[in-house]
Design a protein around this motif. Structure first.
Motif, PDB file in Angstrom:
ATOM      1  N   PHE A 152       0.846  -1.447   0.235  1.00  0.00           N
ATOM      2  CA  PHE A 152      -0.465  -0.271   0.009  1.00  0.00           C
ATOM      3  C   PHE A 152       0.807   1.300   0.233  1.00  0.00           C
ATOM      4  O   PHE A 152       1.911   1.333   0.700  1.00  0.00           O
ATOM      5  CB  PHE A 152      -1.241   0.206   1.031  1.00  0.00           C
ATOM      6  N   VAL A 153       1.030   1.957  -0.761  1.00  0.00           N
ATOM      7  CA  VAL A 153       1.902   3.432  -1.340  1.00  0.00           C
ATOM      8  C   VAL A 153       0.714   4.939  -0.534  1.00  0.00           C
ATOM      9  O   VAL A 153      -0.161   4.824  -1.555  1.00  0.00           O
ATOM     10  CB  VAL A 153       2.391   3.753  -2.080  1.00  0.00           C
ATOM     11  N   ALA A 154       1.131   5.366   0.199  1.00  0.00           N
ATOM     12  CA  ALA A 154      -0.057   6.477   0.499  1.00  0.00           C
ATOM     13  C   ALA A 154       0.916   7.693  -0.250  1.00  0.00           C
ATOM     14  O   ALA A 154       2.217   8.018   0.204  1.00  0.00           O
ATOM     15  CB  ALA A 154       0.668   6.602   1.826  1.00  0.00           C
ATOM     16  N   LEU A 155       0.292   7.959  -1.447  1.00  0.00           N
ATOM     17  CA  LEU A 155       1.330   9.277  -2.354  1.00  0.00           C
ATOM     18  C   LEU A 155       0.035  10.334  -1.905  1.00  0.00           C
ATOM     19  O   LEU A 155      -0.796  10.464  -2.595  1.00  0.00           O
ATOM     20  CB  LEU A 155       1.318   8.347  -3.479  1.00  0.00           C
ATOM     21  N   GLY A 156       0.807  10.958  -0.974  1.00  0.00           N
ATOM     22  CA  GLY A 156       0.414  12.556  -0.475  1.00  0.00           C
ATOM     23  C   GLY A 156       1.442  13.364  -0.899  1.00  0.00           C
ATOM     24  O   GLY A 156       2.199  13.868  -1.236  1.00  0.00           O
ATOM     25  N   THR A 157       1.628  14.102   0.757  1.00  0.00           N
ATOM     26  CA  THR A 157       2.417  15.122   0.527  1.00  0.00           C
ATOM     27  C   THR A 157       3.693  14.989   0.963  1.00  0.00           C
ATOM     28  O   THR A 157       4.893  14.837   0.257  1.00  0.00           O
ATOM     29  CB  THR A 157       2.068  15.914   2.297  1.00  0.00           C
ATOM     30  N   GLY A 158       3.902  13.634   1.350  1.00  0.00           N
ATOM     31  CA  GLY A 158       5.459  12.841   1.375  1.00  0.00           C
ATOM     32  C   GLY A 158       4.664  11.340   0.458  1.00  0.00           C
ATOM     33  O   GLY A 158       4.122  11.008  -0.266  1.00  0.00           O
TER      34      GLY A 158
ATOM     35  N   GLU B 257       9.707   2.121   4.614  1.00  0.00           N
ATOM     36  CA  GLU B 257       9.840   3.738   3.814  1.00  0.00           C
ATOM     37  C   GLU B 257      10.629   4.033   3.052  1.00  0.00           C
ATOM     38  O   GLU B 257      11.498   4.185   2.339  1.00  0.00           O
ATOM     39  CB  GLU B 257      10.779   4.225   5.240  1.00  0.00           C
ATOM     40  N   LEU B 258       9.663   4.093   1.270  1.00  0.00           N
ATOM     41  CA  LEU B 258       9.346   3.749   0.473  1.00  0.00           C
ATOM     42  C   LEU B 258       9.773   5.371  -0.186  1.00  0.00           C
ATOM     43  O   LEU B 258      10.934   5.106  -1.189  1.00  0.00           O
ATOM     44  CB  LEU B 258       8.463   3.534  -0.613  1.00  0.00           C
ATOM     45  N   GLY B 259       9.724   6.163   0.678  1.00  0.00           N
ATOM     46  CA  GLY B 259       9.798   7.573   0.015  1.00  0.00           C
ATOM     47  C   GLY B 259      11.344   7.913   0.318  1.00  0.00           C
ATOM     48  O   GLY B 259      11.664   8.768  -0.598  1.00  0.00           O
ATOM     49  N   HIS B 260      11.803   7.316   0.525  1.00  0.00           N
ATOM     50  CA  HIS B 260      13.695   7.872   0.560  1.00  0.00           C
ATOM     51  C   HIS B 260      14.614   6.374   0.374  1.00  0.00           C
ATOM     52  O   HIS B 260      16.432   6.317   0.858  1.00  0.00           O
ATOM     53  CB  HIS B 260      14.144   8.367   2.224  1.00  0.00           C
ATOM     54  N   ILE B 261      13.954   5.672  -0.742  1.00  0.00           N
ATOM     55  CA  ILE B 261      14.739   4.776  -1.229  1.00  0.00           C
ATOM     56  C   ILE B 261      15.275   5.965  -2.564  1.00  0.00           C
ATOM     57  O   ILE B 261      14.579   6.697  -3.150  1.00  0.00           O
ATOM     58  CB  ILE B 261      13.911   3.326  -2.562  1.00  0.00           C
ATOM     59  N   PRO B 262      16.640   5.914  -2.184  1.00  0.00           N
ATOM     60  CA  PRO B 262      17.229   6.091  -3.431  1.00  0.00           C
ATOM     61  C   PRO B 262      17.272   6.343  -5.075  1.00  0.00           C
ATOM     62  O   PRO B 262      17.718   4.407  -5.497  1.00  0.00           O
ATOM     63  CB  PRO B 262      18.571   6.473  -3.036  1.00  0.00           C
ATOM     64  N   VAL B 263      16.774   7.020  -5.955  1.00  0.00           N
ATOM     65  CA  VAL B 263      16.768   6.560  -6.925  1.00  0.00           C
ATOM     66  C   VAL B 263      16.928   6.773  -8.017  1.00  0.00           C
ATOM     67  O   VAL B 263      17.595   6.972  -8.846  1.00  0.00           O
ATOM     68  CB  VAL B 263      15.123   6.371  -7.313  1.00  0.00           C
TER      69      VAL B 263
ATOM     70  N   CYS C 114      15.760  10.846  -3.268  1.00  0.00           N
ATOM     71  CA  CYS C 114      15.068   9.844  -2.265  1.00  0.00           C
ATOM     72  C   CYS C 114      13.726   9.845  -4.113  1.00  0.00           C
ATOM     73  O   CYS C 114      13.850  11.248  -4.138  1.00  0.00           O
ATOM     74  CB  CYS C 114      14.927  10.523  -1.600  1.00  0.00           C
ATOM     75  N   THR C 115      13.518   9.067  -4.016  1.00  0.00           N
ATOM     76  CA  THR C 115      11.863   9.417  -4.358  1.00  0.00           C
ATOM     77  C   THR C 115      10.749  10.100  -4.115  1.00  0.00           C
ATOM     78  O   THR C 115      10.552  10.316  -4.759  1.00  0.00           O
ATOM     79  CB  THR C 115      11.276   7.762  -3.882  1.00  0.00           C
ATOM     80  N   GLU C 116      10.595  10.438  -2.512  1.00  0.00           N
ATOM     81  CA  GLU C 116      10.014  11.192  -2.092  1.00  0.00           C
ATOM     82  C   GLU C 116      10.457  12.650  -3.158  1.00  0.00           C
ATOM     83  O   GLU C 116       9.839  13.830  -2.811  1.00  0.00           O
ATOM     84  CB  GLU C 116       9.876  11.311  -0.142  1.00  0.00           C
ATOM     85  N   THR C 117      11.224  12.746  -3.163  1.00  0.00           N
ATOM     86  CA  THR C 117      12.058  13.727  -3.056  1.00  0.00           C
ATOM     87  C   THR C 117      11.623  15.129  -4.690  1.00  0.00           C
ATOM     88  O   THR C 117      11.431  16.000  -5.312  1.00  0.00           O
ATOM     89  CB  THR C 117      13.392  14.209  -3.484  1.00  0.00           C
ATOM     90  N   TYR C 118      11.403  13.660  -5.761  1.00  0.00           N
ATOM     91  CA  TYR C 118      10.383  13.530  -6.986  1.00  0.00           C
ATOM     92  C   TYR C 118       9.116  13.360  -7.209  1.00  0.00           C
ATOM     93  O   TYR C 118       8.556  13.778  -7.698  1.00  0.00           O
ATOM     94  CB  TYR C 118      11.127  12.872  -8.242  1.00  0.00           C
ATOM     95  N   ALA C 119       8.756  12.409  -6.214  1.00  0.00           N
ATOM     96  CA  ALA C 119       7.234  11.911  -6.711  1.00  0.00           C
ATOM     97  C   ALA C 119       6.015  12.910  -5.975  1.00  0.00           C
ATOM     98  O   ALA C 119       4.917  11.915  -5.673  1.00  0.00           O
ATOM     99  CB  ALA C 119       7.046  10.251  -6.494  1.00  0.00           C
ATOM    100  N   SER C 120       7.144  12.676  -4.694  1.00  0.00           N
ATOM    101  CA  SER C 120       5.815  13.621  -3.663  1.00  0.00           C
ATOM    102  C   SER C 120       4.747  14.857  -4.295  1.00  0.00           C
ATOM    103  O   SER C 120       5.006  15.596  -4.994  1.00  0.00           O
ATOM    104  CB  SER C 120       5.695  14.189  -2.001  1.00  0.00           C
ATOM    105  N   GLY C 121       3.860  14.695  -3.643  1.00  0.00           N
ATOM    106  CA  GLY C 121       2.668  16.100  -4.131  1.00  0.00           C
ATOM    107  C   GLY C 121       3.585  16.989  -3.556  1.00  0.00           C
ATOM    108  O   GLY C 121       3.374  17.685  -4.653  1.00  0.00           O
ATOM    109  N   ALA C 122       4.402  17.089  -2.686  1.00  0.00           N
ATOM    110  CA  ALA C 122       5.004  18.440  -2.018  1.00  0.00           C
ATOM    111  C   ALA C 122       6.191  18.663  -2.848  1.00  0.00           C
ATOM    112  O   ALA C 122       6.407  19.655  -3.721  1.00  0.00           O
ATOM    113  CB  ALA C 122       5.983  18.295  -0.479  1.00  0.00           C
TER     114      ALA C 122
END
Ligand SMILES: [Zn+2]
Length: 320
Positions: free
Chosen positions: A147-153, A174-180, A194-202
């Protein structure tokens, strides 16, 4: 029809209920739930995180008290399920750390239980949301689910053998901090790419502002602009899909899930997000089929439902 609804209301009023509370970085969402996951009223308040942890705790308590006041005398409130972001020690009832709220080593379960006089279960927000989808939502009957919560993070709930997996220190998923992207943009966590740096809503909103000069465009609007042919939006969205796709490919190779469920605010973009993401993941898995990637059922409400579910489980297992 009217008679039937009245009978349903009376039955509902006599049921045992729990309160599920999901403390997010921006909103505290709560609901009254029965053991089948049906909601009997809900509430949403802004999280006063700028004021500090004490104000957040006070708002959590006020939210529960307000929902309790809505219950008729025949119904019985049995317990509270409370889920929070960051690192959580569910066993000890401690909110260990949450960067976006600012608490550390907080005995939150005990504080709330003493304030309202009911047993409380404390757990992690995204893991609870994943469990709600597994029990009552899009993951029903499945056992191996991401389950992936794709929101602000960006965060994930690792579900294996039908249970949410927390890991050795409560930090699994902590999928958001897997380096891609090697040598990529700096993340708030201290790493690069990190994934989150490119793919989060923010991140999508921030990167679109940096590239176009137009600020405060929400991620879902960047996605619609990309679909409408805006080349800057297309570039930003394409990076987001590449980042998220790489993280998901890693997960699939390690865990082999039956399905990947996308929840959180960005899940609402539907096919505009799911189709390119599915293509990206399949392209990264040359020798094996990709699992289905689809939306969760509860969107932004999965957390409070999961909180209620965990309270019911604790009651049924006599842990409260
Ligand atoms: Zn990071």
């Amino acid at each position: 029809m009217t008679a039937m609804r009245r009978r349903d209301d009376r039955e509902a009023a006599q049921r045992d209920l729990v309160v599920g509370v999901d403390v997010g970085g921006t909103t505290i969402k709560a609901a009254l739930l029965d053991s089948d996951g049906l909601e009997y009223g809900h509430s949403e308040r802004p999280t006063p995180r700028d004021v500090g942890p004490d104000a957040v705790i006070a708002t959590i308590i006020r939210t529960i008290v307000e929902l309790r006041a809505r219950i008729s005398e025949a119904a019985r409130l049995r317990a509270v399920g409370l889920v929070v972001p960051g690192v959580v020690d569910a066993q000890q009832g401690i909110a260990v750390y949450a960067a976006n709220i600012g608490w550390r080593e907080l005995p939150l379960r005990q504080i709330v239980a003493e304030a309202i006089g009911l047993p409380v279960v404390l757990d992690h927000d995204v893991r609870a949301a994943g469990l709600a989808e597994l029990e009552w939502g899009a993951g029903r009957g499945l056992h191996e689910v991401l389950f992936v919560a794709l929101g602000t993070g960006v965060a994930g709930a690792v579900i294996t053998r039908g249970e949410a997996y927390a890991g050795a220190t409560g930090r699994a998923g902590e999928l958001g901090h897997i380096p891609v992207f090697p040598e990529g943009e700096w993340c708030a966590c201290g790493q690069r790419g990190c994934t989150e740096t490119y793919a989060s809503g923010a991140a999508i909103s921030r990167r679109y502002a940096a590239a176009s000069g137009i600020s405060d465009v929400p991620a879902k609007d960047v996605i619609s602009r990309a679909a409408a042919g805006d080349p800057v939006a297309q570039g930003v969205f394409s990076d987001a899909i590449t980042a998220l796709g790489r993280a998901l490919v890693n997960y699939v190779l390690l865990m082999d899930p039956e399905v990947i469920l996308i929840g959180g605010g960005m899940g609402a973009s539907g096919a505009a997000l799911l189709q390119p993401l599915s293509r990206e993941v399949q392209a990264g898995l040359a020798w094996r089929p990709a699992p289905t990637i689809t939306n969760g059922r509860f969107a932004g409400d999965a957390g409070r439902r999961g909180a209620g579910l965990l309270a019911w489980r604790a009651l049924q297992e006599s842990r409260l």
